[in-house]
Design a protein around this motif. Structure first.
Motif, PDB file in Angstrom:
ATOM      1  N   ALA B 113       0.557  -1.235  -0.047  1.00  0.00           N
ATOM      2  CA  ALA B 113      -0.542  -0.050  -0.398  1.00  0.00           C
ATOM      3  C   ALA B 113       0.651   1.367  -0.096  1.00  0.00           C
ATOM      4  O   ALA B 113       0.817   2.428  -0.521  1.00  0.00           O
ATOM      5  N   ARG B 114       1.861   1.315   0.768  1.00  0.00           N
ATOM      6  CA  ARG B 114       2.681   2.214   0.272  1.00  0.00           C
ATOM      7  C   ARG B 114       3.811   2.255  -1.004  1.00  0.00           C
ATOM      8  O   ARG B 114       3.290   3.923  -1.201  1.00  0.00           O
ATOM      9  N   ASP B 115       3.559   1.427  -1.260  1.00  0.00           N
ATOM     10  CA  ASP B 115       4.655   1.881  -2.897  1.00  0.00           C
ATOM     11  C   ASP B 115       3.641   2.304  -3.217  1.00  0.00           C
ATOM     12  O   ASP B 115       4.336   2.920  -4.042  1.00  0.00           O
ATOM     13  N   TYR B 116       2.307   1.655  -3.203  1.00  0.00           N
ATOM     14  CA  TYR B 116       1.208   2.400  -4.150  1.00  0.00           C
ATOM     15  C   TYR B 116       0.810   3.819  -4.032  1.00  0.00           C
ATOM     16  O   TYR B 116       1.087   4.338  -5.292  1.00  0.00           O
ATOM     17  N   LEU B 117       0.678   4.669  -3.100  1.00  0.00           N
ATOM     18  CA  LEU B 117       1.046   5.723  -2.474  1.00  0.00           C
ATOM     19  C   LEU B 117       2.081   6.555  -3.398  1.00  0.00           C
ATOM     20  O   LEU B 117       1.901   7.406  -3.527  1.00  0.00           O
ATOM     21  N   HIS B 118       3.080   6.075  -2.711  1.00  0.00           N
ATOM     22  CA  HIS B 118       4.325   6.259  -3.017  1.00  0.00           C
ATOM     23  C   HIS B 118       4.288   6.878  -4.410  1.00  0.00           C
ATOM     24  O   HIS B 118       4.273   7.955  -5.080  1.00  0.00           O
ATOM     25  N   ARG B 119       3.888   6.088  -5.730  1.00  0.00           N
ATOM     26  CA  ARG B 119       4.035   6.038  -6.753  1.00  0.00           C
ATOM     27  C   ARG B 119       3.208   6.693  -6.967  1.00  0.00           C
ATOM     28  O   ARG B 119       2.770   7.676  -8.272  1.00  0.00           O
ATOM     29  N   GLN B 120       1.680   7.088  -6.750  1.00  0.00           N
ATOM     30  CA  GLN B 120      -0.043   7.853  -6.925  1.00  0.00           C
ATOM     31  C   GLN B 120       1.182   8.639  -6.623  1.00  0.00           C
ATOM     32  O   GLN B 120       0.624  10.243  -7.658  1.00  0.00           O
ATOM     33  N   ARG B 121       1.658   9.328  -5.694  1.00  0.00           N
ATOM     34  CA  ARG B 121       2.299  10.386  -5.275  1.00  0.00           C
ATOM     35  C   ARG B 121       3.210  11.516  -6.256  1.00  0.00           C
ATOM     36  O   ARG B 121       2.863  11.988  -6.817  1.00  0.00           O
ATOM     37  N   ALA B 122       3.742  10.488  -6.935  1.00  0.00           N
ATOM     38  CA  ALA B 122       4.577  11.085  -8.087  1.00  0.00           C
ATOM     39  C   ALA B 122       4.215  11.875  -9.348  1.00  0.00           C
ATOM     40  O   ALA B 122       3.926  11.736 -10.267  1.00  0.00           O
ATOM     41  N   ALA B 123       3.570  10.776  -9.430  1.00  0.00           N
ATOM     42  CA  ALA B 123       2.375  10.235 -10.805  1.00  0.00           C
ATOM     43  C   ALA B 123       1.482  12.027 -10.702  1.00  0.00           C
ATOM     44  O   ALA B 123       1.330  13.095 -11.419  1.00  0.00           O
ATOM     45  N   HIS B 124       0.721  12.226  -9.323  1.00  0.00           N
ATOM     46  CA  HIS B 124       0.002  13.481  -9.371  1.00  0.00           C
ATOM     47  C   HIS B 124       1.183  14.926  -8.909  1.00  0.00           C
ATOM     48  O   HIS B 124       0.270  15.652  -9.678  1.00  0.00           O
ATOM     49  N   LEU B 125       1.761  14.474  -9.207  1.00  0.00           N
ATOM     50  CA  LEU B 125       3.101  15.726  -8.818  1.00  0.00           C
ATOM     51  C   LEU B 125       3.308  15.722 -10.384  1.00  0.00           C
ATOM     52  O   LEU B 125       3.958  16.999 -10.976  1.00  0.00           O
ATOM     53  N   GLU B 126       3.890  14.965 -10.955  1.00  0.00           N
ATOM     54  CA  GLU B 126       4.210  15.076 -12.656  1.00  0.00           C
ATOM     55  C   GLU B 126       3.264  15.790 -13.460  1.00  0.00           C
ATOM     56  O   GLU B 126       3.144  17.303 -13.912  1.00  0.00           O
ATOM     57  N   ARG B 127       1.855  15.863 -12.792  1.00  0.00           N
ATOM     58  CA  ARG B 127       0.579  16.248 -13.650  1.00  0.00           C
ATOM     59  C   ARG B 127       0.923  17.543 -13.302  1.00  0.00           C
ATOM     60  O   ARG B 127       0.253  18.481 -13.831  1.00  0.00           O
ATOM     61  N   MET B 128       0.728  18.148 -11.825  1.00  0.00           N
ATOM     62  CA  MET B 128       1.292  19.335 -11.250  1.00  0.00           C
ATOM     63  C   MET B 128       1.982  20.028 -12.334  1.00  0.00           C
ATOM     64  O   MET B 128       1.548  21.272 -11.903  1.00  0.00           O
ATOM     65  N   ARG B 129       3.008  19.400 -12.193  1.00  0.00           N
ATOM     66  CA  ARG B 129       4.549  19.828 -13.073  1.00  0.00           C
ATOM     67  C   ARG B 129       3.239  20.074 -14.738  1.00  0.00           C
ATOM     68  O   ARG B 129       3.702  21.618 -14.619  1.00  0.00           O
ATOM     69  N   VAL B 130       2.693  19.823 -15.158  1.00  0.00           N
ATOM     70  CA  VAL B 130       2.209  19.935 -16.123  1.00  0.00           C
ATOM     71  C   VAL B 130       1.290  21.073 -16.233  1.00  0.00           C
ATOM     72  O   VAL B 130       1.667  22.195 -17.391  1.00  0.00           O
ATOM     73  N   TYR B 131       0.123  21.222 -15.523  1.00  0.00           N
ATOM     74  CA  TYR B 131      -0.440  22.318 -15.032  1.00  0.00           C
ATOM     75  C   TYR B 131       0.213  23.385 -14.643  1.00  0.00           C
ATOM     76  O   TYR B 131       0.280  24.705 -15.446  1.00  0.00           O
ATOM     77  N   THR B 132       1.477  23.646 -14.248  1.00  0.00           N
ATOM     78  CA  THR B 132       1.999  24.685 -13.361  1.00  0.00           C
ATOM     79  C   THR B 132       2.327  25.096 -15.163  1.00  0.00           C
ATOM     80  O   THR B 132       2.521  26.783 -14.763  1.00  0.00           O
ATOM     81  N   ARG B 133       3.775  24.151 -15.353  1.00  0.00           N
ATOM     82  CA  ARG B 133       4.142  24.828 -17.212  1.00  0.00           C
ATOM     83  C   ARG B 133       3.093  25.432 -17.558  1.00  0.00           C
ATOM     84  O   ARG B 133       3.205  26.770 -18.217  1.00  0.00           O
TER      85      ARG B 133
END
Ligand SMILES: Nc1ncnc2c1ncn2[C@@H]1O[C@H](COP(=O)(O)OP(=O)(O)OP(=O)(O)O)[C@@H](O)[C@H]1O
Ligand SMILES: [Mg+2]
Lengths: 240, 178
Positions: B113-133
């Protein structure tokens, strides 16, 4: 990859409690890296070790291949003044000085002549859209405006690396946006490396990548989004 | 929110063809899923039936593509009524992330579950970087900035939840594993 600033196995304890338990870190020139993680995880301690403000108990920090953590305090302090810039949550502007004088200060300390220093300060205030505040004292401007003045001061010496610890921590969404937009724009155009500690993902999203500190350690880079890592159990790998 | 009301809104400046409405919609709401033409025509037909829009004379004989629609007085009144209503906060927040965490714990334990949450966090932040750009690009349209702001705040809320969930995985594992 050619790294500008690296840390290897950095350990730092305060008394008996370890703040960093063997951290590896590396950033390339011009990279904007967000350092995130829960409160108390060791983000600020890591930043201070990288900036030569705090000396690690073990491990090493290198800048352009030169070891900097085992040098004298005088040497590290010179390094901070000449090649580094720092920006904290509350800009720590000198209350008695005007915005322009605050921004000119690092140049004056470096021996730049007054007239040139003031001209440069005004240019930097301009780049952060606060040129009209040049004659105001910190007490007469808003938190967001003060932080933009502090950002101008952190960059006026055109440092190679900017260390920022929660630079938007005290600002609302729009003020944060202004500080971060200008800061990253200016840093990217000058290829200044930015190491940015923040607990706010919206601020971290201005960076090129994120390094997560948990419990005094840094996780390896996460596998690409959507592809379960090698550690994921087989049962999860085929999740639709 | 209904598509009908959005189309009525896009007709306020003046009459438009169906394909123009689709084009304006896609340009005005860049973060939304692009509209299917069939959906636009079906909605316009319903609005015409209810008297909210009026079909104009076709410019020349041809397919329905050539037909323009204009807002009627009833349509304008309906739009006004709709604007005066607040949107009800959604009573059910679908959270596929929470479902995955629970299933991960059941099937493979807390570390999965932790492993999944870490990867989900990275995916969310990557999407946030796209919106920020997108929103900080020089010359970004304000409609794009607003859409990005909205997406960023929602992703940020998810990230807060992910961080809290990470802190609760141990307790959750204790509670739900036999
Ligand atoms: N000067 C100090 N003296 C004693 N303990 C300290 C000192 N500075 C930090 N610590 C401890 O070291 C650990 C890491 O602190 P640090 O300030 O690096 O965390 P942080 O991730 O920056 O947290 P925050 O998000 O709350 O700023 C904490 O347990 C903290 O209590
Ligand atoms: Mg801190």
């Amino acid at each position: 990859m050619n790294h500008q600033i690296t840390a290897r196995g950095v350990v730092k304890s305060y008394g008996n409690s370890p703040a960093l338990r063997g951290v590896d870190f590396a950033a390339a020139r011009g990279e904007v890296v967000a350092i995130t993680g829960p409160s108390g995880s060791g983000k600020s301690t890591l930043l201070h070790c990288l900036a030569g403000i705090v000396r690690p108990d073990a491990g090493s920090v290198h800048l352009d291949g030169q070891r900097i953590d085992d040098t004298s305090e005088a040497h590290r302090s010179r390094l901070r003044r000449s090649r580094f810039g720092v920006l904290f949550q509350f800009g720590h502007l000198v209350p008695e000085l005007t915005a322009a004088e605050n921004v000119a200060m690092p140049l004056l300390l470096a021996g730049v002549r007054r007239r040139e220093a003031v001209t440069a300060a005004r240019n930097w205030l301009e780049r952060f859209d606060v040129a009209d505040l040049a004659g105001k004292r910190p007490g007469e401007v808003s938190g967001g405006q003060a932080q933009r003045v502090a950002a101008a001061r952190a960059l006026v010496t055109e440092p190679e690396v900017l260390f920022a610890d929660e630079p938007t921590g005290a600002l609302d969404t729009l003020a944060s946006e202004q500080v971060m937009t200008q800061l990253t724009r200016v840093a990217r155009s000058a290829a200044t490396t930015v190491l940015l500690v923040t607990h706010d993902a919206r601020t971290a999203a201005y960076a090129d990548r994120e390094v997560v500190v948990r419990d005094g350690t840094v996780q390896g880079p996460p596998p690409l989004a959507g592809t379960p890592g090698p550690g994921a159990p087989a049962a999860l790998r085929s999740t639709p | 929110m209904s598509l009908g009301h959005v189309l009525l809104g896009l007709l306020v400046p003046g009459e438009r063809h169906g394909y123009e409405l689709k084009r304006h919609y896609d340009a005005r709401f860049p973060a939304a899923r692009p509209l299917a033409s069939a959906q636009v025509y079906a909605t316009l037909a319903r609005l015409a039936r209810d008297g909210f829009v009026q079909q104009q004379e076709p410019e020349r004989v041809g397919g329905p593509d050539r037909t323009a629609y204009a807002l009627t007085a009833e349509g304008r009144a309906e739009l006004q009524r709709w604007l005066e209503e607040v949107e009800p906060p959604s009573p059910f927040v679908a959270n596929p992330l929470a479902v995955k965490v629970t299933v991960a714990v059941l099937i493979a334990g807390g570390d999965a579950a932790r492993d999944y949450l870490h990867r989900q966090r990275a995916a969310h932040l990557e999407r946030m970087r796209v919106y920020t750009r997108t929103k900080t690009a020089p010359g970004a349209a304000l409609t794009e900035v607003l859409a990005a702001d909205y997406a960023l705040e929602h992703l940020n809320a998810d990230l807060h939840w992910i961080d809290t969930a990470l802190a609760r995985v141990a307790a959750l594992t204790e509670e739900i594993t036999p």
